[in-house]
Write a protein that holds these residues in place. Sequence first.
Motif, PDB file in Angstrom:
ATOM      1  N   SER A  24      27.907  25.893 -62.111  1.00 55.01           N
ATOM      2  CA  SER A  24      26.534  26.287 -62.465  1.00 55.01           C
ATOM      3  C   SER A  24      26.499  26.704 -63.924  1.00 55.01           C
ATOM      4  O   SER A  24      27.551  26.925 -64.543  1.00 55.01           O
ATOM      5  N   GLY A  25      25.302  26.829 -64.446  1.00 54.25           N
ATOM      6  CA  GLY A  25      25.152  27.316 -65.815  1.00 54.25           C
ATOM      7  C   GLY A  25      25.606  28.768 -65.922  1.00 54.25           C
ATOM      8  O   GLY A  25      26.236  29.168 -66.903  1.00 54.25           O
ATOM      9  N   PHE A  26      25.278  29.540 -64.913  1.00 49.54           N
ATOM     10  CA  PHE A  26      25.667  30.954 -64.894  1.00 49.54           C
ATOM     11  C   PHE A  26      27.193  31.067 -64.959  1.00 49.54           C
ATOM     12  O   PHE A  26      27.766  31.793 -65.777  1.00 49.54           O
TER      13      PHE A  26
ATOM     14  N   ASN B  72      28.843  30.338 -68.337  1.00 46.02           N
ATOM     15  CA  ASN B  72      28.904  31.449 -69.289  1.00 46.02           C
ATOM     16  C   ASN B  72      29.965  32.472 -68.898  1.00 46.02           C
ATOM     17  O   ASN B  72      30.599  33.076 -69.773  1.00 46.02           O
TER      18      ASN B  72
ATOM     19  N   HIS C  15      19.895  35.193 -72.147  1.00 48.10           N
ATOM     20  CA  HIS C  15      19.873  35.112 -70.680  1.00 48.10           C
ATOM     21  C   HIS C  15      20.916  36.047 -70.055  1.00 48.10           C
ATOM     22  O   HIS C  15      21.982  36.288 -70.638  1.00 48.10           O
TER      23      HIS C  15
ATOM     24  N   SER D 154      23.091  35.631 -67.839  1.00 54.83           N
ATOM     25  CA  SER D 154      24.448  35.095 -67.666  1.00 54.83           C
ATOM     26  C   SER D 154      25.244  35.172 -68.968  1.00 54.83           C
ATOM     27  O   SER D 154      26.470  35.293 -68.948  1.00 54.83           O
TER      28      SER D 154
ATOM     29  N   ASP E 120      20.527  31.745 -76.801  1.00 58.43           N
ATOM     30  CA  ASP E 120      19.829  30.705 -76.037  1.00 58.43           C
ATOM     31  C   ASP E 120      19.328  29.665 -77.046  1.00 58.43           C
ATOM     32  O   ASP E 120      18.997  30.025 -78.177  1.00 58.43           O
TER      33      ASP E 120
ATOM     34  N   ASP F 140      23.491  28.292 -75.787  1.00 52.59           N
ATOM     35  CA  ASP F 140      23.221  27.981 -74.377  1.00 52.59           C
ATOM     36  C   ASP F 140      21.838  27.341 -74.303  1.00 52.59           C
ATOM     37  O   ASP F 140      20.820  28.014 -74.417  1.00 52.59           O
TER      38      ASP F 140
ATOM     39  N   ALA G  75      20.204  25.783 -71.858  1.00 48.13           N
ATOM     40  CA  ALA G  75      19.841  25.481 -70.463  1.00 48.13           C
ATOM     41  C   ALA G  75      18.430  24.902 -70.347  1.00 48.13           C
ATOM     42  O   ALA G  75      18.199  23.965 -69.580  1.00 48.13           O
ATOM     43  N   HIS G  76      17.488  25.457 -71.111  1.00 49.12           N
ATOM     44  CA  HIS G  76      16.100  24.972 -71.021  1.00 49.12           C
ATOM     45  C   HIS G  76      15.797  23.895 -72.057  1.00 49.12           C
ATOM     46  O   HIS G  76      14.661  23.446 -72.162  1.00 49.12           O
TER      47      HIS G  76
ATOM     48  N   THR H 108      22.822  23.298 -68.634  1.00 52.45           N
ATOM     49  CA  THR H 108      22.838  23.335 -67.175  1.00 52.45           C
ATOM     50  C   THR H 108      22.448  21.968 -66.644  1.00 52.45           C
ATOM     51  O   THR H 108      21.736  21.211 -67.301  1.00 52.45           O
TER      52      THR H 108
ATOM     53  N   SER I 141      21.058  21.868 -63.680  1.00 54.33           N
ATOM     54  CA  SER I 141      20.183  22.271 -62.572  1.00 54.33           C
ATOM     55  C   SER I 141      18.723  22.413 -62.969  1.00 54.33           C
ATOM     56  O   SER I 141      17.876  22.631 -62.125  1.00 54.33           O
ATOM     57  N   LYS I 142      18.412  22.272 -64.236  1.00 51.55           N
ATOM     58  CA  LYS I 142      17.001  22.375 -64.651  1.00 51.55           C
ATOM     59  C   LYS I 142      16.462  20.961 -64.860  1.00 51.55           C
ATOM     60  O   LYS I 142      16.178  20.283 -63.886  1.00 51.55           O
TER      61      LYS I 142
ATOM     62  N   GLY J  83      24.862  22.688 -61.595  1.00 47.98           N
ATOM     63  CA  GLY J  83      26.066  22.666 -62.432  1.00 47.98           C
ATOM     64  C   GLY J  83      25.774  23.104 -63.853  1.00 47.98           C
ATOM     65  O   GLY J  83      24.620  23.306 -64.238  1.00 47.98           O
TER      66      GLY J  83
HETATM   67  C1  LIG Z   1      18.937  29.125 -66.119  1.00 40.15           C
HETATM   68  C2  LIG Z   1      19.895  29.508 -67.159  1.00 40.15           C
HETATM   69  C3  LIG Z   1      21.245  29.628 -66.862  1.00 40.15           C
HETATM   70  C4  LIG Z   1      21.762  29.458 -65.460  1.00 40.15           C
HETATM   71  O1  LIG Z   1      21.858  28.131 -65.123  1.00 40.15           O
HETATM   72  P1  LIG Z   1      22.154  27.732 -63.610  1.00 40.15           P
HETATM   73  O2  LIG Z   1      22.640  26.350 -63.692  1.00 40.15           O
HETATM   74  O3  LIG Z   1      20.867  27.875 -62.871  1.00 40.15           O
HETATM   75  O4  LIG Z   1      23.188  28.681 -63.110  1.00 40.15           O
HETATM   76  C5  LIG Z   1      22.126  29.938 -67.880  1.00 40.15           C
HETATM   77  N1  LIG Z   1      21.682  30.150 -69.139  1.00 40.15           N
HETATM   78  C6  LIG Z   1      20.382  30.063 -69.460  1.00 40.15           C
HETATM   79  C7  LIG Z   1      19.963  30.292 -70.861  1.00 40.15           C
HETATM   80  C8  LIG Z   1      19.443  29.750 -68.474  1.00 40.15           C
HETATM   81  O5  LIG Z   1      18.159  29.648 -68.792  1.00 40.15           O
END
Ligand SMILES: *Cc1c(COP(=O)(O)O)cnc(C)c1O
Length: 395
Positions: free
Chosen positions: A109-111, A114, A135, A137, A181, A210, A212-213, A240, A242-243, A249
């Motif tokens: 996961s992304g969490f 980190n 974030h 994480s 981020d 990071d 993720a978004h 990530t 997962s978004k 992941g």
């Molecule tokens: C959502 C998010 C994560 C976590 O990602 P997951 O794959 O849902 O665990 C980590 N870092 C940032 C900046 C996020 O926005």
Amino acid sequence: MAKALDSFLEENLQQLKSQGLYNEIDVVEGANGPEIQINGKRLINLSSNNYLGLATNQELKEVAKRAIDQYGVGAGAVRTINGTLDLHDQLEAKIAEFKGTEAAISYQSGFNCNMAAISAVMGKDDCILSDQLNHASIIDGCRLSKAHIVAYTHSDMDDLRKKAREAVESGRYKKIMVITDGVFSMDGDLAKLPDIVEIAKEFDLITYVDDAHGSGVTGKGRGTVKHFGLEKDIDFQIGTLSKAIGVVGGYVAGKRKLIDWLKVRSRPFLFSTAVPPGDVAAIIAAINMLMDSNELTEKLWENGNYFKEGLKQLGFDIGNSETPITPCIIGEEKLTQRFSKRLLEEGVYAKAIVYPTVPRGTGRIRNMPTAGHSKAMLDKALSIFEKVGRELGVI
Ligand SMILES: *Cc1c(COP(=O)(O)O)cnc(C)c1O
């Protein structure tokens, strides 16, 4: 239950509830698409991270099913024993290609990523400069590393430069990292990466973004680092799966040497079972789709801009988002919760985000328009925002 635990839980749960800060979990009955069903009610869904609609994409579902038939439902072990399937190798090569880096490593996961990556490199003799709005994480990953953590004011480059100089001049640290981020998920603003890279060069900082978004969203889908053309200047590109990618992941993309190190020293990679093959196959197919065509990303931006403009015209405060993330800032926590509840009753699922996720007094409805929404859905959502906004005196 131990008395100490019982009284701890009783007291703290009561306190959250009385402050309107207790989050009730909603259960979605079926797929998390542009419309969802909760308690038997159909709702326009403005709260998922399913930016491109890939979580519910038919082609990806077929790919996952075929991989399950071939490989089974689980990877069977951690990556470093024998849980690395050929699919995982293909995925990591694909991520590196997508991100324009030498190599990549994937996590569950992304969490998790980190938790894994920061502490694999940073330790008690090091210092991390961390944006105040990073974030959760990232914050936890920094703490786990035992490095000295210095928060800098959100996107304030003078403050970052000052704190970088202080860290260097103290002579106390072996390594210094700046961590941010790429897209800040509560406001939708972008990190000032060109400035961060310049400061990093001046003070020899390790750079960690990071995004993720950002992946699938900014930089024509390739992410915020690509948006600024800084692929060569960022040491850790985190993302990530997962978004926008729609599955599950996380990953680090970077130089081969860095990835080699993470493969022997990042603990979730060594001690937690690998992502299942059906998911990995779907992720590879999803990234291929993004590399083949910009269509979904363009649709996402078109819908995001349309929805933003609509809310602005109605007189809502939508903050300073630079991405399709569209906050609608209400302010006080209880009013924000009430706004969200009224939206739900009228047919829109848009979650209230309040303290401690965002600072006190900046409660908001965070809207995530996706490529999967039709104009009709967005129009209906806007008319419901208008109705509830007038009713509660927000506009
Ligand atoms: C959502 C998010 C994560 C976590 O990602 P997951 O794959 O849902 O665990 C980590 N870092 C940032 C900046 C996020 O926005």
